[in-house]
Design a protein around this motif. Structure first.
Motif, PDB file in Angstrom:
ATOM      1  N   GLY A 113       0.804  -1.208   0.000  1.00  0.00           N
ATOM      2  CA  GLY A 113       0.000   0.000   0.000  1.00  0.00           C
ATOM      3  C   GLY A 113       0.839   1.260   0.000  1.00  0.00           C
ATOM      4  O   GLY A 113       1.540   1.550   0.969  1.00  0.00           O
ATOM      5  N   TYR A 114       0.799   2.013  -1.102  1.00  0.00           N
ATOM      6  CA  TYR A 114       1.470   3.308  -1.194  1.00  0.00           C
ATOM      7  C   TYR A 114       0.635   4.189  -2.123  1.00  0.00           C
ATOM      8  O   TYR A 114       0.806   4.162  -3.328  1.00  0.00           O
ATOM      9  CB  TYR A 114       2.904   3.166  -1.713  1.00  0.00           C
ATOM     10  CG  TYR A 114       3.631   4.503  -1.806  1.00  0.00           C
ATOM     11  CD1 TYR A 114       4.099   5.143  -0.661  1.00  0.00           C
ATOM     12  CD2 TYR A 114       3.813   5.122  -3.036  1.00  0.00           C
ATOM     13  CE1 TYR A 114       4.745   6.365  -0.745  1.00  0.00           C
ATOM     14  CE2 TYR A 114       4.454   6.345  -3.127  1.00  0.00           C
ATOM     15  CZ  TYR A 114       4.910   6.968  -1.979  1.00  0.00           C
ATOM     16  OH  TYR A 114       5.547   8.199  -2.063  1.00  0.00           O
ATOM     17  N   HIS A 115      -0.327   4.903  -1.557  1.00  0.00           N
ATOM     18  CA  HIS A 115      -1.274   5.693  -2.347  1.00  0.00           C
ATOM     19  C   HIS A 115      -2.006   4.793  -3.340  1.00  0.00           C
ATOM     20  O   HIS A 115      -2.262   5.181  -4.483  1.00  0.00           O
ATOM     21  CB  HIS A 115      -0.561   6.843  -3.057  1.00  0.00           C
ATOM     22  CG  HIS A 115       0.112   7.798  -2.127  1.00  0.00           C
ATOM     23  ND1 HIS A 115      -0.553   8.825  -1.493  1.00  0.00           N
ATOM     24  CD2 HIS A 115       1.400   7.848  -1.681  1.00  0.00           C
ATOM     25  CE1 HIS A 115       0.294   9.492  -0.717  1.00  0.00           C
ATOM     26  NE2 HIS A 115       1.479   8.904  -0.803  1.00  0.00           N
ATOM     27  N   GLY A 116      -2.334   3.616  -2.882  1.00  0.00           N
ATOM     28  CA  GLY A 116      -2.941   2.598  -3.715  1.00  0.00           C
ATOM     29  C   GLY A 116      -2.010   1.401  -3.808  1.00  0.00           C
ATOM     30  O   GLY A 116      -0.855   1.457  -3.373  1.00  0.00           O
ATOM     31  N   PRO A 117      -2.475   0.295  -4.369  1.00  0.00           N
ATOM     32  CA  PRO A 117      -1.646  -0.908  -4.443  1.00  0.00           C
ATOM     33  C   PRO A 117      -0.529  -0.791  -5.470  1.00  0.00           C
ATOM     34  O   PRO A 117      -0.751  -0.377  -6.608  1.00  0.00           O
ATOM     35  CB  PRO A 117      -2.654  -1.996  -4.851  1.00  0.00           C
ATOM     36  CG  PRO A 117      -3.730  -1.247  -5.579  1.00  0.00           C
ATOM     37  CD  PRO A 117      -3.832   0.088  -4.903  1.00  0.00           C
ATOM     38  N   THR A 118       0.680  -1.150  -5.050  1.00  0.00           N
ATOM     39  CA  THR A 118       1.819  -1.231  -5.947  1.00  0.00           C
ATOM     40  C   THR A 118       2.634  -2.457  -5.562  1.00  0.00           C
ATOM     41  O   THR A 118       2.192  -3.249  -4.724  1.00  0.00           O
ATOM     42  CB  THR A 118       2.663   0.054  -5.907  1.00  0.00           C
ATOM     43  OG1 THR A 118       3.717  -0.033  -6.874  1.00  0.00           O
ATOM     44  CG2 THR A 118       3.269   0.281  -4.538  1.00  0.00           C
TER      45      THR A 118
END
Length: 319
Positions: A113-118
């Motif tokens: 999770g980093y400003h959305g899934p990456t």
């Protein structure tokens, strides 16, 4: 490695372990579910990184060890990564890990999770200390799977660009990096199949366990999704990728290898899911043991022979 012979009268290419699920949802005092996890050989036994959603329904990663790769002791405390950059290292969530041994260490990739899934990336030598690196890609992305060797000196990874939700689409892509920080040379691998060709994989697809190098090509076990009248259905099949240009698909199975059919695959927090994340194999015997998440709740195990899977992939290919 784990093994159970093919049941008498069974004609399937792969078959389920008779004592499934091998990991129950409540193995830990605080676990709601344990599934979509990764295991590897380590020392005189096995180690793994496990997705353990807790009873707050927070997605966490935990480390586990086993002598036989079936009976697991999973640390009750979540895995904590060491990271020099506080911005990257700030934990939000993590799920669906893979573990890949390359050269001299084990690399972990997971949906971070980093400003959305990456795709998060870390490495370890002992499964005690994990060194977190830069996220591989921009959000949004899932199913980051490394190859176990480099290509022309570069690390290589499969991934599936997505969106911030329960993605109703998805193609597999290939990327390379000289240092696990800067990624490029992006190549398209394959798209969901046409409904009339292979409906189980017509909505989205994603790489599963670490690809296995064979004389016929890289054997890729991957999941596919059908958008049914009762929601998404996750099954898995197989493909053979070119040994030197792994973004080129040589063969791709039309029928699935395994689909949700048992009670533990069809009933759970997310019904009708068989999601492969790890595999152990033996080169001498050709045996393979595939670990897969069942209904986003428990962990199952299935067995087969790599030569038979390769023959199945070639014989039923839709390419």
């Amino acid at each position: 490695m784990p093994w159970e012979p093919r049941p008498e009268g069974c004609k399937d290419v792969i078959w389920r372990y008779s004592a499934n699920p091998i990991i129950p949802r409540n193995l830990l005092p605080t676990s709601n579910s344990i599934f979509n996890s990764a295991v590897v050989r380590f020392g005189d036994g096995f180690a793994g990184v496990f997705r353990c959603d807790d009873t707050n329904r927070r997605m966490r990663l935990h480390v586990g060890f086993s002598k036989n790769a079936m009976n697991w002791e999973i640390n009750p405390e979540p895995l904590k990564f060491e990271c020099d950059d506080k911005e990257i290292g700030e934990w939000v969530y993590g799920y669906d890990p893979r573990v890949c041994f390359i050269e001299d260490r084990y690399y972990v990739t997971w949906c971070n999770g980093y400003h959305g899934p990456t795709i998060g990336v870390a490495w370890t030598n002992d499964f005690k200390t994990f060194h977190q690196l830069e996220n591989a890609f921009l959000p949004f992305n899932r199913n980051g799977v490394l190859f176990p060797r480099k290509f022309n000196g570069n690390f290589a990874m499969l991934s599936r660009p997505s969106d911030n939700g329960h993605t109703p689409f998805g193609d597999i892509f290939y990327s390379e990096s000289p240092d696990l920080c800067f990624w490029g040379r992006h190549r398209h691998v394959m798209s969901p199949a046409k409904f009339e060709e292979s409906a189980w994989q017509c909505t989205k697809i994603g790489a599963g366990p670490i690809p296995i190098e064979t004389p016929e090509g890289w054997l890729l076990i991957y999941h596919g999704v059908l958008a049914s009248c009762n929601g998404f259905v996750y099954s898995f099949g197989s493909a053979l990728l070119d040994l030197d240009q792994p973004w080129k698909v040589k063969f791709r199975s039309g029928p699935y290898l395994l689909s949700p059919q048992t009670i533990y695959e069809c009933t759970g927090d997310v019904p009708n899911v068989t999601f492969p994340c790890a595999a152990l194999h033996d080169e001498e015997t050709g045996r393979i043991a595939i670990y897969y998440g069942c209904a986003d709740t428990v962990t199952g195990l299935a067995f087969g022979y790599i030569p038979e899977i390769i023959e199945f992939t070639k014989k039923t290919s839709i390419i």
